[in-house]
Scaffold this active site. Structure first.
Site: not given
Ligand code: NAD
Length: 242
Positions: A14, A17, A95-96, A118, A120, A150, A154, A160-161
Site C-alpha cells: 500500500s 513503492m 527497505t532502508t 539494495a 537504490n 527527499h 521519508k 540508504g543510497t
Molecule cells: P511507504 O511508507 O509509502 O510504504 C511502506 C509500506 O510498508 C506500506 O505499505 C505499509 O503498509 C508497509 N508496512 C509497514 N509496516 C509493515 C509491516 N510490519 N509488515 C508489512 N508491511 C508493512 O514507504 P515507501 O516510500 O513506499 O518506501 C518503502 C521503503 O522503500 C522505505 O524503506 C524507503 O526508504 C525504501 N525505498 C527504497 C528504494 C530503493 O531503490 N531501494 C527506493 C524508494 C524507497
C-alpha cells in the site's frame, strides 16, 4: 524455454513503492504475476484487480510464490525474511534504515536462499556508485560531501543510497560526510561533491519517478529467481559480475 510468469509477492503493497510495483507488474502480466500483496495494517479490500491482499500478520497464509519483493519499513523486514527462508524463496529488498542485526540476518539467510538488498534500484545510481569510487581514488586529500534530498515523508536519514555512495567513496580512500534535506515531494536527489583547493567536482543523480526503482526491483527479481543461494548485488546483476 519457461514462459510462465514469475510469481511475485509484493511486501509493503500500500506504500508509494508498493503501488508503483503493483502498477508496473500489472502492465506486464506475461512476465510478472502478483500472487500476494502484503500491507502493514489490515487491507481495506481483500482483492484488488485480481490480486489478493494480506495483512503483515497473515504471512503464513500467503500462496506459493517465486520471489518476494519488499519495500516496506524496518519493522516489516524480519517477518518477510523469515517467510522467504521458510519457503526457500528468493528475496529482493529495497527497505532502508535496517538495523545492524537485520543486515546480519540477511547475510545469514543468504546461506539458504538468493537475496538481493539494495539501497537504490536505479541503473543511474549503480553507475554513479562506480564513478564515485573512481573519483575518490583519483582525488586523494579532497573533501567528499554527500547531500541528499527527499520528500518530507521519508523516515530515515541519511538515505540508504547516500550511505552506499559513502561506502564506495570509502573504498576509493575518501571519508564522506553527509547532509540531508527533507522537502516537498522530491523523489530522490544525491549530490556527491569532491572539493579540492580552488576547484570542485559534483556528481549528481536526480530521480524524477519512483518507477525507476520499481522497474529495477522487478527486473532484479526476474534475474534472481532460480539462482543459487547467496548475497547478490545490483552492480553484480546489472554488469554481469554475479
Ligand atoms: P511507504 O511508507 O509509502 O510504504 C511502506 C509500506 O510498508 C506500506 O505499505 C505499509 O503498509 C508497509 N508496512 C509497514 N509496516 C509493515 C509491516 N510490519 N509488515 C508489512 N508491511 C508493512 O514507504 P515507501 O516510500 O513506499 O518506501 C518503502 C521503503 O522503500 C522505505 O524503506 C524507503 O526508504 C525504501 N525505498 C527504497 C528504494 C530503493 O531503490 N531501494 C527506493 C524508494 C524507497
Amino acid at each position: 524455454m519457461n514462459t510462465k510468469p514469475l510469481r511475485v509477492l509484493i511486501h509493503g503493497a500500500s506504500g508509494r513503492m508498493g503501488q508503483a510495483l503493483l502498477r508496473l507488474a500489472a502492465g506486464a502480466p506475461e512476465t510478472w504475476q502478483v500472487v500476494a500483496a502484503v500491507t502493514g495494517r489490515s487491507p481495506a479490500q481483500r482483492v484488488v484487480d485480481g490480486v489478493p491482499f494480506f495483512a503483515g500478520g497473515e504471512l503464513a497464509g500467503v500462496p506459493e510464490f517465486d520471489v518476494a519483493v519488499d519495500f516496506s519499513l524496518p519493522e516489516g523486514f524480519d517477518p518477510v525474511l523469515a517467510l522467504c527462508v521458510a519457503r526457500r524463496r528468493a528475496l529482493v529488498s529495497g527497505t532502508t534504515g535496517l538495523a545492524a542485526d537485520q543486515r546480519a540476518a540477511l547475510e545469514s539467510a543468504a546461506a539458504t536462499i538468493p537475496v538481493l538488498w539494495a539501497s537504490n534500484f536505479s541503473v543511474g545510481v549503480a553507475v554513479l556508485d562506480e564513478l564515485v569510487e573512481r573519483a575518490a581514488r583519483a582525488l586523494p586529500g579532497w573533501d567528499c560531501d554527500i547531500v541528499e534530498s527527499h520528500h518530507v515523508h521519508k523516515k530515515d536519514a541519511p538515505s540508504g543510497t547516500a550511505l552506499t555512495l559513502g561506502e564506495s567513496a570509502g573504498r576509493g580512500g575518501a571519508q564522506a560526510r553527509y547532509a540531508s534535506l527533507r522537502a516537498g515531494d522530491i523523489v530522490g536527489e544525491h549530490v556527491v561533491q569532491f572539493a579540492g583547493q580552488g576547484e570542485r567536482i559534483e556528481l549528481v543523480h536526480r530521480a524524477t519517478s519512483r518507477d525507476i526503482f520499481a522497474r529495477g526491483a522487478l527486473q532484479a527479481a526476474t534475474r534472481l529467481a532460480g539462482r543459487d543461494p547467496g548475497l547478490h548485488t545490483m552492480r553484480g546483476l546489472l554488469f554481469g559480475l554475479d
